[in-house]
Design a protein around this motif. Sequence first.
Motif, PDB file in Angstrom:
ATOM      1  N   MET B 100      42.918 -16.971  16.109  1.00 22.19           N
ATOM      2  CA  MET B 100      42.874 -17.937  15.002  1.00 22.19           C
ATOM      3  C   MET B 100      43.573 -17.441  13.733  1.00 22.19           C
ATOM      4  N   ALA B 101      43.224 -16.245  13.301  1.00 21.40           N
ATOM      5  CA  ALA B 101      43.799 -15.764  12.038  1.00 21.40           C
ATOM      6  C   ALA B 101      45.319 -15.595  12.114  1.00 21.40           C
ATOM      7  N   LYS B 104      46.629 -19.243  11.853  1.00 25.18           N
ATOM      8  CA  LYS B 104      46.390 -19.956  10.588  1.00 25.18           C
ATOM      9  C   LYS B 104      46.918 -19.198   9.378  1.00 25.18           C
ATOM     10  N   VAL B 105      46.775 -17.868   9.415  1.00 26.11           N
ATOM     11  CA  VAL B 105      47.148 -17.089   8.228  1.00 26.11           C
ATOM     12  C   VAL B 105      48.575 -16.573   8.317  1.00 26.11           C
ATOM     13  N   LYS B 107      50.781 -17.681  10.421  1.00 38.90           N
ATOM     14  CA  LYS B 107      51.641 -18.766  10.912  1.00 38.90           C
ATOM     15  C   LYS B 107      52.412 -18.360  12.159  1.00 38.90           C
ATOM     16  N   ARG B 149      39.405  -9.268  17.015  1.00 39.21           N
ATOM     17  CA  ARG B 149      39.747 -10.305  16.036  1.00 39.21           C
ATOM     18  C   ARG B 149      40.317  -9.676  14.759  1.00 39.21           C
ATOM     19  N   MET B 153      45.152  -9.116  13.085  1.00 38.53           N
ATOM     20  CA  MET B 153      45.949  -9.249  11.858  1.00 38.53           C
ATOM     21  C   MET B 153      46.804  -8.002  11.629  1.00 38.53           C
TER      22      MET B 153
END
Lengths: 223, 240
Positions: B100-101, B104-105, B107, B149, B153
């Motif tokens: 998800m990150a 969403k973050v 891109k 998770r 990032m």
Amino acid sequence: MDFRWHVIQDYWPVLMSGLRLTIELTVIAVSIGTVIGLIVSLFRLSKLKPVGWLAKGYVDFFRGTPLLVQILLIHTGLPPLLGIPPMPRMMSGIIALSLNSGAYIAEIFRAGILSIDRGQMEAARSLGMTYGQAMVNVILPQAFKRSVPPLGNEFIAMLKDSSLVSIISVQELMMSGKIIVGRSYRPFETWIVVALLYLVMTMTISQFVGYLERRLGKSDHSE
Amino acid sequence: MITVSKLNKKFGDLHVLKDINCRVEPQEVVVVIGPSGSGKSTFLRCLNQLETATSGEVIIDGVSITNPKTNINKVRQEVGMVFQRFNLFPHKTALENVSMAPIKVRKMPKQEAEKLAMELLVRVGLEDKAAQYPDRLSGGQQQRVAIARALAMRPKIMLFDEATSALDPEMVGEVLEVIKSLAREGMTMVVVTHEMGFAREVGDRVLFMDEGMIVEEGPPKELFSSPQNQRTKAFLSKVL
């Protein structure tokens, strides 16, 4: 007692057109109310104090005054206040019901959002998401799910409360009843059928909400 | 990598952190120990500003995150955090939690993010759980997904906030194993823990906190075998 049930048969089309309008009014009001409710609930949770106050004032007003008064106030007061020509009755009805529904739904969403564990927001923010991204991707999807049962209740309440717009002669089911009674002089037969029609609608909704709850429950992955 | 100077945190009248100064070098593993309520978790949460510092400065990789003008979201992308209670997103599968990150973050295209997420799940030994929702996973598995998770990032720093405290004893090992492997690969980490054996084994340096202050610090061997401060001695005698 001497019942004249044929009256119902005679006026069936009137009842049905009233029924249709009641459904339309309710669906439109709850739909607009959901959008208003979402925005207002987020405003209420805002860190900007004045925004929060504004939202709270709105909710307090529409939950704290009778819907009947709100309908009359909007129908008679809004056009002169905004300097516009008088509104069609239906429009006044929709605006009043939507604003009223929005206040209740705002509280439903607010409770749903607040019920989500604080750690969810923290986890999302710790990954670099903005407050908005965390809300949209993490908090709201979970809050919506928890809001389904109370939203169902609100829909049922709104279906019944929509009868109040008969005060400004919007010809929904309640008003249709009044008209039939006025023409036929058979109040009991008319009102019992009107009551049954409301009952059928509310029962149908609660069945549907129950089904929705079970389905969401099956895929409920919250701890 | 991390520089903390004169950091203070107050909750109302409660003075939780008192003039904390500390540095963490790149690739260093700093373990924070201390009794409950000593401020170690608050200290950790100040390092990504989940708690706003009352005063003082925290500099992460050259950026002052206590400066209100700093875009904290940018900095947090470089600082992964693992929580005591996992905080996985319950409405998303393990794979979606991890991807998800980046989507969403960062891109990142979905396909690429899912490939990355899968690699990370393999790394924490949970590739077969990718399609499961968190409530179908054990505590240890959930925490390993949570680590994956955070790693998705590609952070420069990892923060662990009592990552094994909510786990059943038999699951502590599997989570510590993953954290250890990160240490071996040279990840800069700050680890708040009650696992003294782990602190001794993995920590390059141990900070002992009590009553909102860093009372004593040093290499684990020295701190555990010959603590200087009375309070450190008292604490260690209870937990070792």
